[in-house]
Write an enzyme that holds these catalytic residues in place. Structure first.
Site, short mmCIF file in Angstrom:
data_model
loop_
_atom_site.label_atom_id
_atom_site.label_comp_id
_atom_site.label_asym_id
_atom_site.label_seq_id
_atom_site.Cartn_x
_atom_site.Cartn_y
_atom_site.Cartn_z
N TYR A 110 -34.96 -10.31 19.83
CA TYR A 110 -33.51 -10.23 19.68
C TYR A 110 -32.84 -9.74 20.96
CZ TYR A 110 -34.54 -10.76 14.68
OH TYR A 110 -34.97 -11.22 13.46
N ASP A 170 -43.71 -4.88 11.09
CA ASP A 170 -45.00 -5.50 11.44
C ASP A 170 -45.65 -4.82 12.64
OD1 ASP A 170 -45.25 -8.27 9.81
OD2 ASP A 170 -43.16 -7.85 10.29
N HIS A 174 -40.61 -14.92 22.52
CA HIS A 174 -40.15 -15.40 21.22
C HIS A 174 -38.72 -14.97 20.93
CE1 HIS A 174 -40.83 -11.43 19.20
NE2 HIS A 174 -41.69 -11.30 20.18
N TYR A 223 -29.12 -12.51 9.44
CA TYR A 223 -29.00 -11.06 9.20
C TYR A 223 -29.02 -10.28 10.50
CZ TYR A 223 -33.69 -8.98 10.07
OH TYR A 223 -34.83 -8.47 10.64
N ARG A 224 -29.38 -10.95 11.62
CA ARG A 224 -29.60 -10.28 12.89
C ARG A 224 -29.84 -11.39 13.90
NH1 ARG A 224 -34.99 -6.52 12.92
NH2 ARG A 224 -34.73 -5.38 14.87
C1 EUG Z 1 -40.32 -10.42 11.57
C2 EUG Z 1 -39.58 -9.96 10.53
C3 EUG Z 1 -38.25 -9.73 10.69
C4 EUG Z 1 -37.64 -9.99 11.90
C5 EUG Z 1 -38.38 -10.45 12.95
C6 EUG Z 1 -39.72 -10.66 12.78
C7 EUG Z 1 -41.71 -10.69 11.34
C8 EUG Z 1 -42.32 -11.77 11.82
C9 EUG Z 1 -37.86 -9.27 8.42
O1 EUG Z 1 -37.42 -9.29 9.70
O2 EUG Z 1 -36.31 -9.75 12.01
C10 EUG Z 1 -43.63 -12.17 11.38
#
Ligand code: EUG
Length: 614
Positions: free
Chosen positions: A146, A208, A455, A536-537
């Site tokens: 982001y 994560d 990414h 959402y973001r």
């Molecule tokens: C993930 C989950 C997110 C996000 C960016 C990455 C996970 C990736 C639930 O939000 O904003 C596998």
């Protein structure tokens, strides 16, 4: 490119942003894989010199820097005038986006300042108002996907809050709450529970990857995978330094909720988030209206047992009926956590190998190749994998797991993968740790899919409905095919909605691929908006576009946000442009990014007029 031996990853002993010792071996391995995929040096000399923000001369800027050095101590101010250093997740820079859609020198800071206290933060804000220097606060700066640590406005002075403000101020083992500063990571908070012998009694909720700031992630409304997965919903109490000068010429600090009580606010600050009167916390989340210096967070009691489960589904077309099965189970809490329903390709990519190991053609990897490779893994051939967890003692879990098993098996070809057949290094066990409050590092591995793996996420929200899942999957599929990029979707199912997360993995050194990635992202945002889905973001580069989709009633919400911005930050010094909110001095000067630009700046900033007094 990787040297035979790389410098050791800093641990939590060495740095607030370090890796826990127990994960050091994983960090060493992950770092090796990432450096193996790098084709260029981490050190990049600045071609354009010191990035001075618009609206201030070089001479005035340098003299302002001298002044802030005097105020904070020269060792707490770092000018960014020579070179930038990239790195990797655990050793990420605080000056720029190391996964850039644009040139490295676009979303870049002119200097970094390191406050050691709330008083220091106030000094910095006063200084910025005096000299009209844009500020960009960050906690840890690991908002990867982001924008990382990058400021939106070129040449902003970054406030690295985390380096010196990283105390866990309280862990309350009776109330199951904590109070933290910006530099506390999920790793650090978990290690502290272990150190105090409390980890068996209470859990944190981790994303994560555990290297992010608890405050930073929560303010960005990040998600974790225990029943406490909605971080924003689980926070209680903020301390915020406001950007503007009050009538009395002072920078104000507020505490929200019960923390506003004149006497004894700390008694209930972390127990009851609302206090009395308007609930203000929301305006400090995904915003540029204040600098959060403390936050309360709830901790989850150990539920007395837990058990991960994993189901695979054979066909892409199983998505819609499966989501219909998931919704009532999730809303009634039979499915208890923010689980993930992942596409098979992500199960392959998370093994950490480059895509070229499986396929060396161009365009998205053909489905039969994905399936063939999956067949050789413990997951087996499939289109979708559901990773979930059941909580509580065995007899309670059994009740829920039997319902889940029966319901999921309504999809023909559904398979439950028996965890006892899975080796210890299988990704499943990483999901198991995360869903039970132990932060991990495994998720990082899919960045190796491409060389110089970078990414950016497309993250739309929808109801938990088969039709919506299908709409989003189809539009993502179409736009990925056009762009020639592999599609790796994961649905994170909240209580009454789901976040679809599509991470586009690209080669930061491949200019053509970056343009295709940007087009793919922008097309998906537009397509989704037409169908009634919003993100959402989002990434810094996409914030104007996403904010523009929330335009109901003649942009009433943005008008309201602008009103707040002008009232609270009259000089427009705090994180201009963040989430599409531009201060008055920047408006109508072409700062908004619409797509296809190579330059992220607008045409100057307005001087501060008489009524924008300091
Ligand atoms: C993930 C989950 C997110 C996000 C960016 C990455 C996970 C990736 C639930 O939000 O904003 C596998």
């Amino acid at each position: 490119m990787a040297p035979l031996s790389l410098p050791v990853t800093p641990t939590l002993r060495d740095a607030h942003s370090g890796i826990p010792e127990r994960l050091l071996h994983k960090a060493t391995h992950a770092k090796l894989l990432i450096y193996d995929g790098k084709t260029v040096s981490d050190t990049i000399p600045l071609q354009r010199g010191l990035p001075i923000p618009q609206g201030i001369s070089k001479k005035a800027f340098l003299s302002a820097i001298d002044e802030i050095r005097d105020l904070l101590g020269a060792e707490h101010v770092q000018l960014n005038d020579k070179e930038i250093k990239n790195g990797w997740y655990m050793e990420s820079p605080n000056t720029h986006d190391m996964m850039p859609l644009f040139d490295f020198e676009e979303f870049i800071a002119s200097a970094v300042v390191y406050p050691g206290s709330v008083e220091d933060v106030k000094l910095i804000v006063k200084w910025a108002n005096k000299h009209l220097v844009p500020l960009f606060p960050l906690s840890i700066g690991r908002n990867l996907g982001y924008g990382g640590s990058a400021p939106r406005v070129r040449g902003s002075v970054t406030i690295d809050l985390g380096r010196r403000m990283n105390r866990i101020l309280d862990i309350n083992a009776d109330d199951f709450t904590c109070l933290v500063e910006p530099g506390v990571t999920f790793y650090a908070l978990h290690e502290e529970l272990v150190k105090r012998g409390l980890d068996d009694k209470m859990w944190i909720d981790t994303p994560d990857l555990g290297g992010g700031s608890v405050i930073g992630n929560t303010l960005d409304r990040g998600v974790g995978y225990t029943p406490y997965g909605d971080h924003w919903a689980c926070h209680s109490g903020l301390e915020v330094v406001l950007p503007g000068f009050g009538e009395d010429g002072d920078v104000r600090v507020i505490r929200t909720g019960m923390g506003a009580l004149g006497v004894g606010g700390e008694k209930t600050w972390q127990c009851f988030p609302y206090g009395f009167g308007p609930y203000n916390d929301g305006i400090f989340s995904q915003s540029n209206l204040g600098i959060v210096t403390k936050m309360g967070m709830t901790l989850m009691p150990n539920p007395g047992g837990f058990e991960s489960f994993m189901y695979t589904f054979p066909n892409e077309s199983d998505l819609a009926p499966l989501i219909e099965i998931i919704r009532p189970l999730r809303i009634s809490n039979i499915l208890e956590n923010v689980a993930q329903l992942r596409h098979g390709l992500q199960t392959l990519s998370v093994k950490g190998h480059p895509r070229t190991k499986y396929f060396d053609g161009t365009g998205p990897m053909p489905e039969d190749i994905v399936r063939n490779h999956l067949r050789q893994t413990a997951t087996g051939e499939c289109a979708w994998v559901y990773y979930g967890m059941s909580y509580g003692p065995a007899h309670i879990r059994r009740y829920k797991l039997e319902i889940i098993d029966k319901e999921f098996h309504r999809i023909p070809g559904c398979k439950r993968v028996d965890p006892s057949t899975l080796p210890a290094d299988e990704y499943f066990w990483s999901r198991d740790r995360i869903a039970s409050g132990t932060p991990d590092l495994e998720e990082l591995k899919w960045v190796n899919w491409m060389p110089n793996g970078s990414h950016i996420a497309f993250s739309p929200v929808s109801p938990i409905r088969g039709k919506d899942a299908e709409n989003l999957f189809e539009l993502a599929r179409k736009r990925h095919s056009e762009a020639g990029i592999d599609l790796m979707p994961a649905f994170c199912v909240g209580l009454r909605e789901m976040h679809l997360i599509v991470e586009i993995v690209f080669d930061a050194e491949d200019a053509g691929m970056k343009r295709r990635a940007e087009k793919c992202l922008r097309d998906m945002i537009d397509d989704a908006a037409k169908l009634g889905y919003g993100e959402y973001r989002t990434h810094l580069a996409l914030m104007d576009q996403v904010a523009g989709t929330y335009n109901w009633n003649d942009n009433a919400l943005m008008k309201f946000n602008n009103t707040l911005k002008d009232a609270l930050d009259p000089n427009g010094i705090l994180a201009p442009g963040r989430c599409g909110i531009w201060p008055r001095r920047y408006r109508n000067r072409g700062w908004e990014l619409k797509g296809g630009e190579t330059n992220t700046e607008g045409d100057g900033v307005a001087p501060v007029s008489g009524n924008l007094k300091m």
